[in-house]
Design a protein around this motif. Structure first.
Motif, PDB file in Angstrom:
ATOM      1  N   ALA A   1       0.866  -1.185   0.000  1.00 10.59           N
ATOM      2  CA  ALA A   1       0.000   0.000   0.000  1.00 10.59           C
ATOM      3  C   ALA A   1       0.899   1.230   0.000  1.00 10.59           C
ATOM      4  CB  ALA A   1      -0.934  -0.009   1.206  1.00 10.59           C
ATOM      5  N   PRO A   2       1.475   1.584  -1.151  1.00 14.20           N
ATOM      6  CA  PRO A   2       2.459   2.681  -1.221  1.00 14.20           C
ATOM      7  C   PRO A   2       1.899   4.000  -0.701  1.00 14.20           C
ATOM      8  CG  PRO A   2       2.420   1.421  -3.265  1.00 14.20           C
ATOM      9  CD  PRO A   2       1.246   0.959  -2.457  1.00 14.20           C
ATOM     10  N   MET A   3       2.750   4.727   0.022  1.00 12.45           N
ATOM     11  CA  MET A   3       2.346   6.016   0.588  1.00 12.45           C
ATOM     12  C   MET A   3       2.932   7.200  -0.167  1.00 12.45           C
ATOM     13  SD  MET A   3       2.539   5.338   4.687  1.00 12.45           S
ATOM     14  CE  MET A   3       1.591   4.043   5.465  1.00 12.45           C
ATOM     15  N   ASP A   4       4.118   7.019  -0.725  1.00 15.24           N
ATOM     16  CA  ASP A   4       4.822   8.120  -1.382  1.00 15.24           C
ATOM     17  C   ASP A   4       4.255   8.319  -2.784  1.00 15.24           C
ATOM     18  OD1 ASP A   4       6.581  10.112  -2.012  1.00 15.24           O
ATOM     19  OD2 ASP A   4       8.312   8.789  -2.293  1.00 15.24           O
ATOM     20  N   SER A   5       3.100   8.943  -2.856  1.00 18.56           N
ATOM     21  CA  SER A   5       2.377   9.050  -4.127  1.00 18.56           C
ATOM     22  C   SER A   5       3.097   9.888  -5.170  1.00 18.56           C
ATOM     23  CB  SER A   5       0.975   9.626  -3.890  1.00 18.56           C
ATOM     24  OG  SER A   5       1.048  10.884  -3.235  1.00 18.56           O
ATOM     25  N   ASP A   6       3.869  10.910  -4.748  1.00 18.65           N
ATOM     26  CA  ASP A   6       4.578  11.756  -5.719  1.00 18.65           C
ATOM     27  C   ASP A   6       6.014  11.303  -5.956  1.00 18.65           C
ATOM     28  OD1 ASP A   6       5.685  12.450  -3.320  1.00 18.65           O
ATOM     29  OD2 ASP A   6       5.055  14.549  -3.357  1.00 18.65           O
ATOM     30  N   LEU A   7       6.418  10.183  -5.331  1.00 24.12           N
ATOM     31  CA  LEU A   7       7.726   9.553  -5.554  1.00 24.12           C
ATOM     32  C   LEU A   7       8.899  10.498  -5.303  1.00 24.12           C
ATOM     33  CD1 LEU A   7       6.895   7.565  -8.842  1.00 24.12           C
ATOM     34  CD2 LEU A   7       6.759   6.773  -6.470  1.00 24.12           C
ATOM     35  N   ASP A   8       8.767  11.321  -4.259  1.00 23.42           N
ATOM     36  CA  ASP A   8       9.859  12.255  -3.946  1.00 23.42           C
ATOM     37  C   ASP A   8      10.700  11.771  -2.772  1.00 23.42           C
ATOM     38  OD1 ASP A   8       8.093  12.571  -1.888  1.00 23.42           O
ATOM     39  OD2 ASP A   8       8.102  14.778  -1.925  1.00 23.42           O
ATOM     40  N   ALA A   9      10.513  10.500  -2.380  1.00 25.48           N
ATOM     41  CA  ALA A   9      11.260   9.864  -1.285  1.00 25.48           C
ATOM     42  C   ALA A   9      10.934  10.462   0.080  1.00 25.48           C
ATOM     43  CB  ALA A   9      12.770   9.924  -1.533  1.00 25.48           C
ATOM     44  N   GLU A  10       9.865  11.251   0.174  1.00 25.07           N
ATOM     45  CA  GLU A  10       9.409  11.808   1.445  1.00 25.07           C
ATOM     46  C   GLU A  10       7.915  11.538   1.587  1.00 25.07           C
ATOM     47  OE1 GLU A  10      11.070  13.257   3.855  1.00 25.07           O
ATOM     48  OE2 GLU A  10      13.046  13.313   2.891  1.00 25.07           O
ATOM     49  N   VAL A  11       7.521  10.956   2.712  1.00 26.36           N
ATOM     50  CA  VAL A  11       6.104  10.678   2.959  1.00 26.36           C
ATOM     51  C   VAL A  11       5.557  11.757   3.889  1.00 26.36           C
ATOM     52  CG1 VAL A  11       4.423   9.046   3.864  1.00 26.36           C
ATOM     53  CG2 VAL A  11       6.445   8.205   2.647  1.00 26.36           C
ATOM     54  N   THR A  12       4.666  12.577   3.378  1.00 27.86           N
ATOM     55  CA  THR A  12       4.083  13.660   4.157  1.00 27.86           C
ATOM     56  C   THR A  12       2.892  13.151   4.971  1.00 27.86           C
ATOM     57  OG1 THR A  12       2.548  14.309   2.402  1.00 27.86           O
ATOM     58  CG2 THR A  12       4.760  15.290   2.360  1.00 27.86           C
ATOM     59  N   ASP A  13       2.428  13.975   5.906  1.00 24.81           N
ATOM     60  CA  ASP A  13       1.246  13.622   6.696  1.00 24.81           C
ATOM     61  C   ASP A  13       0.027  13.453   5.790  1.00 24.81           C
ATOM     62  OD1 ASP A  13       2.746  13.697   9.002  1.00 24.81           O
ATOM     63  OD2 ASP A  13       2.137  15.736   9.546  1.00 24.81           O
ATOM     64  N   ALA A  14      -0.051  14.277   4.770  1.00 20.70           N
ATOM     65  CA  ALA A  14      -1.182  14.184   3.842  1.00 20.70           C
ATOM     66  C   ALA A  14      -1.143  12.865   3.071  1.00 20.70           C
ATOM     67  CB  ALA A  14      -1.157  15.364   2.867  1.00 20.70           C
ATOM     68  N   GLU A  15       0.048  12.434   2.677  1.00 21.54           N
ATOM     69  CA  GLU A  15       0.172  11.170   1.953  1.00 21.54           C
ATOM     70  C   GLU A  15      -0.161   9.984   2.858  1.00 21.54           C
ATOM     71  OE1 GLU A  15       3.528  11.971  -1.497  1.00 21.54           O
ATOM     72  OE2 GLU A  15       4.196  11.781   0.594  1.00 21.54           O
ATOM     73  N   ARG A  16       0.246  10.061   4.115  1.00 19.52           N
ATOM     74  CA  ARG A  16      -0.117   9.003   5.050  1.00 19.52           C
ATOM     75  C   ARG A  16      -1.629   8.914   5.221  1.00 19.52           C
ATOM     76  NH1 ARG A  16       3.591   7.994  10.315  1.00 19.52           N
ATOM     77  NH2 ARG A  16       5.597   7.682   9.313  1.00 19.52           N
TER      78      ARG A  16
END
Length: 368
Positions: free
Chosen positions: A55-70
């Motif tokens: 269930a991938p969280m890093d939707s924009d593939l920038d190697a950073e998972v933001t609170d919004a992405e979580r």
């Protein structure tokens, strides 16, 4: 002979370096079942790194998972675990009533809660099919409780043993008639403790660095004893929720303890004074690291049933620790009593250990 020993030891360190990259491999989860009057409540806890591949969280593939992405990943996580959990109550398979409720904690775990619209009266069969997609070593601690929160049964699920079944032939809310065996719980958590210390490469390297300066049995026994007492204290305190420290603090400090002890070996040689007191102080920190296993499995809540897992897990750690020490100490003593190679080998190995500690420190801070 001297060159052969150097080559063997340094080759061993280099071969193990890819494994050491992760001091504690992911692979622990929990499932808490609670039988209510007319429903079965299920809470599943996984480390985020165990489910992020599905269930991938890093939707924009920038190697950073933001609170919004979580937050956006919550429906996918709930859907994933809904599909991978099969529950049969009194011979009939039920889906959960509604989608699962997902929450995160500060230990990088995901908690998913489901409510199944029936309470078992005769039988309960559960299959955690998601374990088939995880590495072989993954273990899931399942606990079944009655409405008052008392434990009725427990089991450690694994990839090749992912089912739990229970025949309810007597009154469910009577803990005297439950099919619960303390021996099974003791054995499961004892083995988990042994496995944890044998795969806890940061703790093993710390212990090796401490023992590397010993020449005989009694100094080594003092170090092992002080380390055991210290980490047992903080393991118990953390397991019972008396003292809590976040992993973001504990894990980097553990790396610092490795660096310090290794560099002390280089600077002070093989006769540092007060090594047992240093061991005790740093052992308190390592106890919080051991306690992270219980937190990952969701049992460090101070509720009924914590004492047996805590005791058996700690005994498993001690058994694994003593086994490792019994293997390496004869070699250490032989080397330290050989004046031709002792000093150079101590400094060379200690420098290698300090570099590994520095690697973990960077991994747990800068690259976390």
């Amino acid at each position: 002979m001297k060159n052969q020993i150097y080559k063997i030891l340094f080759a061993g360190l280099l071969m193990l370096q890819p494994v050491y990259a992760y001091a504690h491999p992911p692979g622990l989860s929990s499932m808490d079942l609670s039988i209510k009057a007319d429903s079965l409540d299920v809470k599943v806890t996984f480390a985020l790194q165990d489910i992020e591949a599905f269930a991938p969280m890093d939707s924009d593939l920038d190697a950073e998972v933001t609170d919004a992405e979580r937050e956006a990943a919550k429906p996918a996580i709930a859907k994933l675990l809904t599909e991978q959990l099969s529950i049969t109550i009194d011979g009939k398979e039920y889906p959960p009533a509604g989608s699962g409720q997902v929450a995160y904690d500060d230990q990088n775990n995901a908690h998913v809660e489901f409510i199944y619209p029936a309470a078992p009266k005769q039988s309960l069969l559960l299959q955690s099919k998601f374990l088939a997609q995880l590495p072989d070593g993954h273990q899931q601690y399942l606990t079944l409780r009655n409405a008052e929160g008392k434990i009725l049964n427990e089991k450690m699920l694994r990839k090749h043993d992912d089912q739990f079944s229970l025949e309810l032939t007597t009154k469910i809310d009577n803990p005297q008639t439950e099919q619960y065996s303390w021996l099974i719980t003791f054995t499961d958590f004892f083995k988990l403790g042994v496995e944890h210390i044998l795969s806890g490469y940061d703790h093993l390297l710390f212990l090796f660095a401490l023992l590397a300066v010993t020449h005989s049995f009694w100094p080594a026994l003092k170090i092992i004893t002080f380390f055991t007492i210290a980490h047992s204290i903080t393991l118990a305190c953390a397991g019972l929720n008396i003292i809590e420290l976040p992993s973001s603090i504990v894990e980097p400090v553990i790396a610092l303890t490795i660096i310090y002890v290794a560099l002390e070996n280089v600077v002070r040689g093989d006769h540092p004074k007060g090594r047992q007191w240093l061991t005790f102080g740093f052992g308190l920190i390592h106890g919080f690291g051991f306690a992270s296993v219980l937190r990952e499995m969701g049992i460090s809540s101070g509720e009924t049933g914590i004492l047996m897992p805590l005791l058996s897990f700690n005994l498993g750690i001690e058994t694994g620790q003593i086994t490792v020490a019994a293997i390496v100490l004869p070699l250490i003593w032989w080397i330290n009593n050989n004046v031709l190679i002792a000093e150079k080998l101590l400094k060379g190995c200690s420098l290698s250990v300090s570099l590994m500690g520095a690697y973990w420190l960077l991994q747990r801070t800068v690259f976390a």
